[in-house]
Design an enzyme around this catalytic site. Sequence first.
Site, PDB file in Angstrom:
ATOM      1  CB  SER A  81      -0.957  -0.050   1.185  1.00 54.59           C
ATOM      2  OG  SER A  81      -1.915   0.943   1.074  1.00 54.59           O
ATOM      3  CG  HIS A  82       0.490   3.752   3.417  1.00 51.71           C
ATOM      4  ND1 HIS A  82      -0.356   2.708   3.716  1.00 51.71           N
ATOM      5  CD2 HIS A  82       1.146   4.045   4.560  1.00 51.71           C
ATOM      6  CE1 HIS A  82      -0.221   2.403   4.996  1.00 51.71           C
ATOM      7  NE2 HIS A  82       0.687   3.195   5.523  1.00 51.71           N
TER       8      HIS A  82
ATOM      9  CG  ASP B 207      -2.669   4.036  -1.335  1.00 54.33           C
ATOM     10  OD1 ASP B 207      -3.441   3.877  -2.302  1.00 54.33           O
ATOM     11  OD2 ASP B 207      -2.589   3.227  -0.385  1.00 54.33           O
TER      12      ASP B 207
ATOM     13  CG  ASP C 298      -6.164   1.055  -0.845  1.00 57.49           C
ATOM     14  OD1 ASP C 298      -5.198   1.844  -0.846  1.00 57.49           O
ATOM     15  OD2 ASP C 298      -6.238   0.074  -0.065  1.00 57.49           O
ATOM     16  NE  ARG C 299      -3.708   4.370   3.077  1.00 58.02           N
ATOM     17  CZ  ARG C 299      -3.156   4.576   4.251  1.00 58.02           C
ATOM     18  NH1 ARG C 299      -2.685   5.766   4.567  1.00 58.02           N
ATOM     19  NH2 ARG C 299      -3.049   3.596   5.116  1.00 58.02           N
TER      20      ARG C 299
ATOM     21  CD  GLU D 209      -9.982   2.438   7.519  1.00 60.47           C
ATOM     22  OE1 GLU D 209      -9.660   2.113   8.665  1.00 60.47           O
ATOM     23  OE2 GLU D 209      -9.451   1.956   6.505  1.00 60.47           O
TER      24      GLU D 209
ATOM     25  CE  LYS E 257      -7.358   2.383   2.364  1.00 59.20           C
ATOM     26  NZ  LYS E 257      -7.053   1.168   3.135  1.00 59.20           N
TER      27      LYS E 257
ATOM     28  NE  ARG F 247      -1.580   4.443  11.950  1.00 57.56           N
ATOM     29  CZ  ARG F 247      -0.564   4.603  11.091  1.00 57.56           C
ATOM     30  NH1 ARG F 247       0.123   5.725  11.102  1.00 57.56           N
ATOM     31  NH2 ARG F 247      -0.223   3.641  10.257  1.00 57.56           N
TER      32      ARG F 247
HETATM   33  C1  VG1 Z   1      -3.479   2.008   8.328  1.00 52.17           C
HETATM   34  C2  VG1 Z   1      -4.652   2.952   8.482  1.00 52.17           C
HETATM   35  C3  VG1 Z   1      -5.961   2.203   8.286  1.00 52.17           C
HETATM   36  C4  VG1 Z   1      -5.947   1.495   6.931  1.00 52.17           C
HETATM   37  C5  VG1 Z   1      -4.723   0.616   6.820  1.00 52.17           C
HETATM   38  C6  VG1 Z   1      -4.593  -0.017   5.455  1.00 52.17           C
HETATM   39  O1  VG1 Z   1      -3.524   1.012   9.322  1.00 52.17           O
HETATM   40  O2  VG1 Z   1      -4.626   3.565   9.738  1.00 52.17           O
HETATM   41  O3  VG1 Z   1      -7.032   3.106   8.380  1.00 52.17           O
HETATM   42  O4  VG1 Z   1      -7.105   0.712   6.767  1.00 52.17           O
HETATM   43  O5  VG1 Z   1      -3.540   1.387   7.048  1.00 52.17           O
HETATM   44  O6  VG1 Z   1      -4.595   0.944   4.450  1.00 52.17           O
HETATM   45  P1  VG1 Z   1      -2.633   1.070  10.661  1.00 52.17           P
HETATM   46  O7  VG1 Z   1      -2.889  -0.201  11.388  1.00 52.17           O
HETATM   47  O8  VG1 Z   1      -1.214   1.255  10.241  1.00 52.17           O
HETATM   48  O9  VG1 Z   1      -3.109   2.270  11.410  1.00 52.17           O
HETATM   49  V1  VG1 Z   1      -3.630   0.706   3.090  1.00 52.17           V
HETATM   50  O10 VG1 Z   1      -4.049   1.867   1.943  1.00 52.17           O
HETATM   51  O11 VG1 Z   1      -2.144   0.768   3.787  1.00 52.17           O
HETATM   52  O12 VG1 Z   1      -3.989  -0.879   2.651  1.00 52.17           O
HETATM   53 CO    CO Z   2      -3.495   1.448   0.082  1.00 56.19          CO
END
Ligand code: VG1
Ligand code: CO
Length: 553
Positions: free
Chosen positions: A123-124, A287, A291-292, A373, A386, A506
């Site tokens: 992801s990000h 991202d 999905d973001r 979120e 998302k 966080r």
């Molecule tokens: C983070 C975000 C959460 C999101 C998750 C996956 O998780 O806070 O809201 O659903 O990333 O998003 P965490 O446990 O690090 O707070 V993605 O776009 O990284 O799949």
């Molecule tokens: Co993502």
Amino acid sequence: MTIHMLPTQPFDGQRPGTSGLRKKVTVFQQPHYLENFVQSLFDVLGGLEATGQVGQALHGKTLVLGGDGRFHNRAAVQTILKLAAANGVAKVLLGQGGLMSTPAASAVIRARQAFGGIILSASHNPGGADGDFGIKYNASNGGPANETLTEAMYARTQVLTQLRLSDAPDLDIDTLGTRQLEQMQVQVIDPVADYAAVMRGLFDFELLRGLLKRGFTLRVDAMHAIGGPYAKAILEGELGAPAGSVVNATPLEDFGGLHPDPNPVNAQNLIDNMADAHAPDFGAAMDGDADRNMIVGRNFVVSPSDSLALMTAHAKLIPGYQNGLLGVARSMPTSAAVDRVAKALGLPCFETPTGWKFFGNLLDAGRATLCGEESYGTGSSHVREKDGLWAILFWLNLQAATGQSVETLVREHWRTYGRNYYSRHDYEGIDVEVAQGLMRDLRAALPALPGQTFGARTVRLADDFAYTDPVDGSVSRAQGVRLLMHDGARVIFRLSGTGTEGATLRVYLECYESDPARHDIPAQQALADLVALADQVAGIRARTGMATPSVIT
Ligand code: VG1
Ligand code: CO
């Protein structure tokens, strides 16, 4: 070609987090590391424990496969294909080049009624050879595996002794078409087509073409990630946005060395461009796995929590939602802005733990239509993830339908519902013991907090958030410490479940302001007393040695 049974040994730490298994690329490159995780998944899916016969339940099944294109994506695709073939999977729908965004994978699983899908993404998180890699499994509804499944997978990784792997040569994954691997068919598909069809069914493409024709300008920053091909095909290709409206549109294995996280810190370049005198009318970023989303107006950044509230308020203006919403859902740390809209519209509103997997049951059961979120994630029942480009199209459609700018829309919203000032403070790379100690002591301090006063605020409730899924009754505990104030302000603490280095704390901060004359205070100023409160209660600075958060969004 032969199928081999290879002996293997369990690895520690293969428990999926908030969104799949994420580790450093170098961890995934260890011999059998990826193989073990995927074999464990297949064993669980195939009902190995139940039937004793490998591949039984996977027989005749179709899986979707693709990733965000980060380093190790291509090698991992080849390995997974050989494991799938050896485990009795009938067919794999593979995104061309091994690519597929997370929301598109969800769309393909649903459109083709696949048994499930494997998405390769962290992801990000940063990419490249020194960056992160990840893998997650989505079920037949197109959504992330629920906790029962991820726990079963994890349990299997701990006792795994054998891999089933084909020794077939690597497959051509770049040319569209169908090929054979052992008994398994691999169909290389256009990763955009199914997804684009879903978007066409939701938004008024004709109206958007008109808007762009009249000279409405946009800058969509794909952050060198997988959103690029989707945004180019739909925004430039289909809707007629001028070439170059989508920037950083070619997915790179290392995301250009950047951090593909669409927030004002990591997408600073977009923020700068939108503050310019020649700024386009609308800006957005996505991202790593698309999905973001971050929505930006001229010199105006939209908070993700506000975005969800605003979408809820205006949903009927969008063709796909013209009959109204069944309900809305937000993750617990997301601001309560959407709750106010839901209340005004008489809609059910759900508060779930962090992570998209918790929305799946509500969407499947027809109890929620929009979900969001605070972490720049919004989506709807059109898929079970998302969806960054969906959010961008929603905002474009909204601007086209109302003729109003992003800033006007948000300011009007605040005037109607009040403003939920919001910010998240991340403390990254904390020693794991220190972070766990902080949370443990905080939890121990909770019973004494209600009734205590900090400046102008009094703690009304202090607890550790637990969620009972209203559809299947499953309970998820310890999802984050909440301090709820008498005036609706909140401070939330939780540890990230997606990081790969140390721990990330966080801290989520929120307060409510109904008076329009007070809607222009910088967020950090409006929340300053809550920041101090958080430190006083949790001892963040003293324990971590960090004077300030590493990221403020
Ligand atoms: C983070 C975000 C959460 C999101 C998750 C996956 O998780 O806070 O809201 O659903 O990333 O998003 P965490 O446990 O690090 O707070 V993605 O776009 O990284 O799949
Ligand atoms: Co993502």
